[in-house]
Design a protein around this motif. Sequence first.
Motif, PDB file in Angstrom:
ATOM      1  N   ALA A   1      26.484  -0.058  16.250  1.00 47.02           N
ATOM      2  CA  ALA A   1      26.050  -1.401  15.847  1.00 47.02           C
ATOM      3  C   ALA A   1      25.159  -2.032  16.906  1.00 47.02           C
ATOM      4  CB  ALA A   1      27.264  -2.290  15.591  1.00 47.02           C
ATOM      5  N   ARG A   2      25.447  -1.734  18.167  1.00 45.49           N
ATOM      6  CA  ARG A   2      24.669  -2.300  19.260  1.00 45.49           C
ATOM      7  C   ARG A   2      23.278  -1.673  19.358  1.00 45.49           C
ATOM      8  NH1 ARG A   2      23.860  -1.202  24.360  1.00 45.49           N
ATOM      9  NH2 ARG A   2      25.229   0.595  24.449  1.00 45.49           N
ATOM     10  N   THR A   3      23.172  -0.375  19.072  1.00 44.70           N
ATOM     11  CA  THR A   3      21.903   0.323  19.280  1.00 44.70           C
ATOM     12  C   THR A   3      21.032   0.430  18.037  1.00 44.70           C
ATOM     13  OG1 THR A   3      22.996   2.444  18.935  1.00 44.70           O
ATOM     14  CG2 THR A   3      22.766   1.686  21.209  1.00 44.70           C
ATOM     15  N   VAL A   4      21.643   0.514  16.860  1.00 38.40           N
ATOM     16  CA  VAL A   4      20.872   0.653  15.617  1.00 38.40           C
ATOM     17  C   VAL A   4      20.953  -0.662  14.857  1.00 38.40           C
ATOM     18  CG1 VAL A   4      20.628   1.920  13.453  1.00 38.40           C
ATOM     19  CG2 VAL A   4      21.365   3.118  15.500  1.00 38.40           C
ATOM     20  N   ASN A   5      19.818  -1.200  14.500  1.00 38.59           N
ATOM     21  CA  ASN A   5      19.772  -2.482  13.812  1.00 38.59           C
ATOM     22  C   ASN A   5      20.071  -2.280  12.321  1.00 38.59           C
ATOM     23  OD1 ASN A   5      19.378  -5.138  13.204  1.00 38.59           O
ATOM     24  ND2 ASN A   5      17.152  -5.032  13.282  1.00 38.59           N
ATOM     25  N   LEU A   6      21.343  -2.461  11.961  1.00 43.16           N
ATOM     26  CA  LEU A   6      21.773  -2.315  10.573  1.00 43.16           C
ATOM     27  C   LEU A   6      22.439  -3.597  10.114  1.00 43.16           C
ATOM     28  CD1 LEU A   6      23.433   1.211  10.668  1.00 43.16           C
ATOM     29  CD2 LEU A   6      21.265   0.624   9.636  1.00 43.16           C
TER      30      LEU A   6
END
Length: 122
Positions: A82-87
Amino acid sequence: MKKGSIKNTRMNAEVRKEIQSVVMNGLKDPRVSPMTSITDAKVTPDLKYCTVYVSVLGGEQELEETLEGLRRASGYLRSELARTVNLRITPELRFVPDRSLEYGAHIDSILEELNLNPEDDE
């Protein structure tokens, strides 16, 4: 998002890459083998679930211990994702063993056996 679309394919690749990175660099669970590889990730079109395919160099015991360690660390992996991939929604992770390498080796051995013992049809 349609299954098999370009967006879905890119999402699968990005999720696989990020999970592999976290497993190799940030996961300190002793059950997870250092020879673990994330071979694929399949995110559902609604982005709620992700099936992560795991391959481990070693025996069945190492694979089971690694899968248990990854299942226990799924909350941490999900938060890092969640922190690294903008979803909009961070998918729930499900870890399954990837048996494709074993299957490929089995097929290779069968083909090798057929080449060594050619049938004489004459």
